[in-house]
Design an enzyme around this catalytic site. Structure first.
Site, PDB file in Angstrom:
ATOM      1  NE  ARG A   1      34.599  32.681 -82.297  1.00  0.00           N
ATOM      2  CZ  ARG A   1      35.443  31.704 -82.629  1.00  0.00           C
ATOM      3  NH1 ARG A   1      35.057  30.464 -82.572  1.00  0.00           N
ATOM      4  NH2 ARG A   1      36.649  31.977 -83.042  1.00  0.00           N
TER       5      ARG A   1
ATOM      6  CB  THR B   1      32.495  32.154 -73.134  1.00  0.00           C
ATOM      7  OG1 THR B   1      31.987  33.147 -74.052  1.00  0.00           O
ATOM      8  CG2 THR B   1      32.837  32.816 -71.818  1.00  0.00           C
TER       9      THR B   1
ATOM     10  CG  ASP C   1      39.639  36.869 -87.521  1.00  0.00           C
ATOM     11  OD1 ASP C   1      38.904  37.485 -88.321  1.00  0.00           O
ATOM     12  OD2 ASP C   1      39.416  36.843 -86.303  1.00  0.00           O
TER      13      ASP C   1
ATOM     14  CG  ASP D   1      41.509  40.011 -87.887  1.00  0.00           C
ATOM     15  OD1 ASP D   1      40.616  40.851 -87.658  1.00  0.00           O
ATOM     16  OD2 ASP D   1      42.159  39.432 -86.995  1.00  0.00           O
TER      17      ASP D   1
HETATM   18  N1  URA Z   1      36.266  32.700 -87.324  1.00  0.00           N
HETATM   19  C1  URA Z   1      37.228  32.902 -88.259  1.00  0.00           C
HETATM   20  O1  URA Z   1      37.296  33.979 -88.844  1.00  0.00           O
HETATM   21  N2  URA Z   1      38.090  31.909 -88.529  1.00  0.00           N
HETATM   22  C2  URA Z   1      38.042  30.710 -87.921  1.00  0.00           C
HETATM   23  O2  URA Z   1      38.847  29.829 -88.231  1.00  0.00           O
HETATM   24  C3  URA Z   1      37.032  30.519 -86.951  1.00  0.00           C
HETATM   25  C4  URA Z   1      36.159  31.525 -86.666  1.00  0.00           C
END
Ligand code: URA
Length: 220
Positions: free
Chosen positions: A110, A114, A210, A213
């Site tokens: 992603r 954008t 995330d 992560d």
């Molecule tokens: N991707 C993620 O890892 N966490 C989010 O909150 C949104 C997209």
């Protein structure tokens, strides 16, 4: 709880163990090794719900006492598709319940600005006719990645797609429903939680941060 809006069936798993593990996942103090284990356990619980309609065929086996009617997974086998990178953290949990499923890979990323998804890697059968597919993506946020993945599978002939997501945002669910309205592919979402909203960075609120992560550490 299951709801169906314009084609996508949304099932939010309602179980105390799901809620317990999800709460620990959300906690910012939970470190990667524990996060990975919890995500794995949570996916196995979600997999149980997600495979409720997996196709089977009737067979007879001989017990030590008598013949017994039963079932086995029918061909073609289900296809499990983790979306790289974070979906990989869900693969083992899914395979625990579906050890004979085939596994294909879809690499999608992603753009942080954008928020659009693009495909950077793909290892999937060319012909998915008649296949039940299980897409693994921990966070259904804007919905761009999941829409693109489902579109990809539909173009190859997939019969049904079940998305297994740890968490989903209402905006993402609405986007997938909108994007897929044109495609004649039945879709189900199974998730541990439908959260409040997205923030201006496209993160789910309250979410868990995330997922990639937290599973694998930050890659700079
Ligand atoms: N991707 C993620 O890892 N966490 C989010 O909150 C949104 C997209």
């Amino acid at each position: 709880m299951s709801t169906s809006v314009r084609g996508m069936r949304v099932h939010v798993a309602d179980h105390p163990l799901v809620a317990h593990k999800l709460t620990l996942l959300r906690d910012e103090r939970t470190e990667s090794p524990t996060f990975r284990r919890l995500a794995d356990e949570l996916v196995t619980l979600l997999a149980y719900e997600a495979t409720r309609d997996v196709r089977t065929e009737a067979i007879t086996v001989q017990t030590p006492v008598a013949p017994a009617q039963g079932v086995r997974l029918s061909a073609p086998k289900p296809l499990v598709v983790p979306i790289l990178r974070a979906g990989l953290g869900m693969l083992e949990g899914m395979q625990r319940l579906l050890p004979t499923a085939e596994v294909g890979f879809l690499g999608m990323i992603r753009d942080e600005h954008t928020l659009l998804a693009s495909t950077y890697a793909e290892r999937l059968p060319e012909d998915l006719s008649g296949r039940q597919c299980y897409v693994l993506d921990p966070m259904l946020a804007t919905g761009g990645t999941l829409s693109a993945a489902i579109e990809f599978l539909a173009e190859r002939g997939a019969e049904h797609v079940t998305a297994v997501c740890l968490l989903a945002a209402p905006e993402g669910v609405a986007r997938v429903e909108r994007d897929l309205a044109e495609l004649a592919i039945p879709t189900t979402l199974v998730t541990a939680g439908l959260d409040q909203r997205l923030n201006d960075k496209g993160y789910i609120v309250p979410g868990l941060g995330d997922a990639g992560d937290r599973l694998y550490g930050v890659v700079s």
